[in-house]
Design a protein around this motif. Sequence first.
Motif, PDB file in Angstrom:
ATOM      1  N   ARG A 134      35.020  39.406  35.190  1.00  0.00           N
ATOM      2  CA  ARG A 134      34.428  38.872  36.407  1.00  0.00           C
ATOM      3  C   ARG A 134      34.765  37.402  36.638  1.00  0.00           C
ATOM      4  O   ARG A 134      35.076  36.997  37.771  1.00  0.00           O
ATOM      5  CB  ARG A 134      32.900  39.053  36.359  1.00  0.00           C
ATOM      6  N   GLU A 135      34.720  36.571  35.600  1.00  0.00           N
ATOM      7  CA  GLU A 135      34.955  35.147  35.792  1.00  0.00           C
ATOM      8  C   GLU A 135      36.358  34.887  36.330  1.00  0.00           C
ATOM      9  O   GLU A 135      36.547  34.107  37.283  1.00  0.00           O
ATOM     10  CB  GLU A 135      34.752  34.389  34.478  1.00  0.00           C
ATOM     11  N   GLU A 193      36.677  36.216  39.955  1.00  0.00           N
ATOM     12  CA  GLU A 193      36.006  35.334  40.907  1.00  0.00           C
ATOM     13  C   GLU A 193      36.839  34.086  41.178  1.00  0.00           C
ATOM     14  O   GLU A 193      36.968  33.645  42.341  1.00  0.00           O
ATOM     15  CB  GLU A 193      34.629  34.949  40.371  1.00  0.00           C
ATOM     16  N   ARG A 194      37.420  33.512  40.124  1.00  0.00           N
ATOM     17  CA  ARG A 194      38.237  32.314  40.315  1.00  0.00           C
ATOM     18  C   ARG A 194      39.508  32.623  41.107  1.00  0.00           C
ATOM     19  O   ARG A 194      39.950  31.826  41.946  1.00  0.00           O
ATOM     20  CB  ARG A 194      38.585  31.685  38.967  1.00  0.00           C
ATOM     21  N   THR A 216      35.105  44.399  41.384  1.00  0.00           N
ATOM     22  CA  THR A 216      34.719  42.993  41.525  1.00  0.00           C
ATOM     23  C   THR A 216      35.545  42.311  42.607  1.00  0.00           C
ATOM     24  O   THR A 216      35.016  41.538  43.415  1.00  0.00           O
ATOM     25  CB  THR A 216      34.891  42.256  40.188  1.00  0.00           C
ATOM     26  N   PHE A 245      34.482  40.345  46.314  1.00  0.00           N
ATOM     27  CA  PHE A 245      34.908  39.003  46.717  1.00  0.00           C
ATOM     28  C   PHE A 245      35.957  39.044  47.829  1.00  0.00           C
ATOM     29  O   PHE A 245      36.649  38.052  48.068  1.00  0.00           O
ATOM     30  CB  PHE A 245      35.437  38.231  45.509  1.00  0.00           C
TER      31      PHE A 245
END
Length: 448
Positions: free
Chosen positions: A385-386, A389-390, A415, A419
């Motif tokens: 996820r990190e 997201e980035r 995910t 986004f």
Amino acid sequence: MPRAQRPARRPARPAREGAASQRGRDSRPAKAPATDGPVLELDVERIAHGGVAVARHEGRVVFVADAIPGERVRARVADASKDRFWRADTVEVLEASADRRAHAWPEASVDRAPERRAGGAEFGHIRMSRQRALKAEVLTDALSRFAGLERDVVVEAVDPAHAPGVDADAGTGWRTRVRLHVDRDGRVGPYASRSHTVVPVETLPLATPELQAIARLSDRFAGAESIDLVAPAGGAPELVIDAPRRSPLIHEEVLGRTFRLDRGGFWQVHRGAAATLALAVQDAIDADRFDPRAANLDLYGGVGLLAGAVIDRFGETVRITSVEADERATDHAAANLSGTIGAHAETGRVDRWLERLDAGADRLLRDRLARATIVLDPPRAGAGREVVERLAALKPAQLVYVACDPVALARDLGTFRNFGYDLETLRAFDLFPNTHHVEAVARLTARV
């Protein structure tokens, strides 16, 4: 998978130099499966992720090895430690599927006791076309459950033109890297499935013919821990006893480009896998969205295979940065891409590298990132996820995701959807025949 990978997988992605510190490996329990568990008669319902089939006994899920959906089998319970499910091994096939065949690896056959079956060929008893259909089912199910995507998938065989010497019908002769283990008596062989028990073998049918010829399976290697067999495209095959951490250089040749890497470094295992993935990434990139002057990225880049593929399609004016956690692989990537002025290789964990990029990006860089194509080839656990997201926050023009695990891919796609990035294209490849592993290449673009 899950892919880019070392002298042996696991597969698998089915198993990439590149991110030795970031790429997950399948862990194995130290103890062999139980040999005295109860024997059940089971109707096999469907395939599950991980190379096992699903049956039920008195309402409890039983994951059954060496079975095919639609069969009725007798299976011995090997692990009943979980309340929600048990694990079992087929010991007798009562009603066989039309897709069952003599096992591609005799030492892994259901005719042997489970604890004496060689691991690493868990689909070897299944006809090749059905193997690919089952892998497609697993990927389709993962996309539905974890990404909310209903999509038909076809798992493609490797083009024989990229895999000389491979028997595509049998799914044999493709492994250019094999790791064997040595027991306390010096005998060499693979581990049994879900075990650290060494199974002595007389054959290695999944290995390339060159490796089969030098395997020395009947020799004793007293005091050794492992034997690595390596057959690089640019050199002679080698047998290495207890490979050193810092190993000599070898060369691999892919579609006219030569890559240097450590002999013990990660590289695709199937003889035709590197070419297959390079071409698939080239095809996945939408040329209308590609800007050679943008801040294009190759994440989890290994020794530069996919960055090289991007350059080979779009020319030597391409700007692209390859990011890799393993310092040795980064050094090799820098050398392998040195013919392109705009190509760079940097060492760093992808999550931390992206964090620094985001913190230091000025308006000009953000504009170049918004026009970028980003290729990512994460470890078996996925990008997570990190990182997703980035990446979405950079707002790139397109992302090309290479995956060696269908569930990890589906989770990351879900995910990305959250986004604002949707799946546009998806291809899957059978880069690990006679195993459950499958590799996929997806293109994602921003939702309009």
